[in-house]
Design a protein around this motif. Structure first.
Motif, mmCIF file in Angstrom:
data_model
loop_
_atom_site.group_PDB
_atom_site.id
_atom_site.type_symbol
_atom_site.label_atom_id
_atom_site.label_comp_id
_atom_site.label_asym_id
_atom_site.label_seq_id
_atom_site.Cartn_x
_atom_site.Cartn_y
_atom_site.Cartn_z
ATOM 1 N N LYS A 206 29.671 29.734 31.873
ATOM 2 C CA LYS A 206 30.507 30.922 32.037
ATOM 3 C C LYS A 206 31.166 30.924 33.421
ATOM 4 C CE LYS A 206 30.254 35.995 31.759
ATOM 5 N NZ LYS A 206 30.577 36.350 33.146
ATOM 6 N N TYR B 201 33.960 28.257 33.611
ATOM 7 C CA TYR B 201 35.175 28.678 32.909
ATOM 8 C C TYR B 201 35.917 29.755 33.684
ATOM 9 C CZ TYR B 201 34.929 26.046 28.544
ATOM 10 O OH TYR B 201 34.959 25.041 27.600
ATOM 11 N N GLU B 202 35.199 30.643 34.333
ATOM 12 C CA GLU B 202 35.857 31.685 35.119
ATOM 13 C C GLU B 202 36.625 31.092 36.292
ATOM 14 O OE1 GLU B 202 32.834 35.397 34.102
ATOM 15 O OE2 GLU B 202 32.491 34.166 35.887
ATOM 16 N N SER C 272 39.702 29.361 34.820
ATOM 17 C CA SER C 272 40.699 30.366 34.459
ATOM 18 C C SER C 272 41.455 30.851 35.691
ATOM 19 C CB SER C 272 40.016 31.541 33.756
ATOM 20 O OG SER C 272 40.943 32.540 33.432
ATOM 21 N N HIS D 75 44.176 32.727 30.671
ATOM 22 C CA HIS D 75 43.091 33.620 30.256
ATOM 23 C C HIS D 75 42.083 32.853 29.410
ATOM 24 C CE1 HIS D 75 40.792 36.924 28.645
ATOM 25 N NE2 HIS D 75 41.091 36.512 27.417
ATOM 26 N N ILE D 76 40.806 32.946 29.786
ATOM 27 C CA ILE D 76 39.708 32.365 29.014
ATOM 28 C C ILE D 76 38.636 33.435 28.898
ATOM 29 C CG2 ILE D 76 37.948 30.566 28.891
ATOM 30 C CD1 ILE D 76 39.743 28.839 30.695
ATOM 31 N N ASP D 77 38.239 33.754 27.684
ATOM 32 C CA ASP D 77 37.155 34.709 27.461
ATOM 33 C C ASP D 77 35.842 33.942 27.575
ATOM 34 O OD1 ASP D 77 35.249 36.492 26.548
ATOM 35 O OD2 ASP D 77 36.491 37.265 24.921
ATOM 36 N N GLU E 87 32.801 34.875 27.985
ATOM 37 C CA GLU E 87 31.691 35.400 27.173
ATOM 38 C C GLU E 87 31.763 34.852 25.748
ATOM 39 O OE1 GLU E 87 29.078 37.005 27.886
ATOM 40 O OE2 GLU E 87 29.426 38.009 29.806
ATOM 41 N N LEU E 88 32.965 34.793 25.209
ATOM 42 C CA LEU E 88 33.142 34.231 23.879
ATOM 43 C C LEU E 88 32.803 32.750 23.864
ATOM 44 C CD1 LEU E 88 34.074 34.426 20.940
ATOM 45 C CD2 LEU E 88 36.435 34.114 21.757
ATOM 46 N N TRP F 87 42.373 27.713 24.268
ATOM 47 C CA TRP F 87 42.953 28.409 25.425
ATOM 48 C C TRP F 87 44.158 27.692 26.028
ATOM 49 C CZ3 TRP F 87 40.548 32.791 24.950
ATOM 50 C CH2 TRP F 87 39.232 32.811 24.481
#
Length: 211
Positions: A31, A34-35, A38, A44-46, A48-49, A65
């Motif tokens: 996580k 990815y943050e 992003s 934008h990348i979710d 959590e998903l 994405w």
């Protein structure tokens, strides 16, 4: 058989393990990575998903994405920044160390076969003090059978239906744990031979298992 000829214990075998959500809970680190990706790319990348569906290869997730012409670049950058953001937050799954040791203490070999970038997979295991006999990366689902066959694995332990498919392709017993995105019913429906609650149950299961 001569007296000095080594005997192989009946329980000695090679057992393969998946990595993410089987041996390690890599969700916090993935996580975070990815943050950062992003923020760097402005895409934008979710996150959590993303961590709710771990298992498939990185490029397969990035395709949700990034446009096709940016996936390779994004994947390279993700793997580059991964060690700085994902190793420290990652924890061993309950029973992971004991599961690997149980295979080795029975005279067998424990190998890790994962879709993850192999150098990063090794960093996780070293950081957590999990010591398999071999680590093979970059293999997903049915492709995992390549490594399982090469190493003579007769059992493969994983948390995803892709792991079940890999085991069955290799003609190995599929032992599943519903500790990742797939629940017990999904794993059984995919063809898992054994479904354990988690790896805490694995040593006792292994002690009773006979080919």
């Amino acid at each position: 058989m001569p007296e000095n000829t080594p005997r192989t214990a009946p329980s000695a075998r090679t057992v393969g393990f998946d990595l993410d959500m089987t041996l390690i809970d890599s969700r916090p680190g993935i996580k975070a990575t990815y943050e950062v990706l992003s923020a760097e790319t402005g895409v934008h990348i979710d996150a959590e998903l993303v961590v709710s569906r771990l298992g498939p290869p990185l490029e397969q997730e990035l395709a949700h994405w990034f446009p096709d012409d940016r996936i390779r670049e994004a994947g390279d950058r993700y793997r580059e920044i991964y060690p700085a953001h994902a190793i420290a937050p990652t924890l061993a799954m309950p029973g992971a160390r004991a599961a690997v040791r149980a295979v080795q203490e029975a005279g067998g070999k424990a190998i890790v076969v994962t879709a993850k970038h192999e150098p990063n997979a090794k960093l996780h295991l070293e950081h957590l003090g999990i010591e398999p006999d071999a680590v093979i990366g970059w293999l997903w689902a049915e492709a995992k059978a390549e490594a399982l066959r090469e190493h003579g694995a007769t059992v493969y332990v994983g948390d995803h239906v892709g792991d079940v498919r890999g085991a069955r392709t290799a003609n190995a017993l599929s032992v599943a744990v519903p500790t990742g995105p797939c629940d017990a019913a999904e794993l059984r429906a995919a063809g898992a031979d054994v479904v354990l609650t988690d790896l805490n149950e694995f040593p006792a299961w292994l002690a009773d298992y006979r080919d």
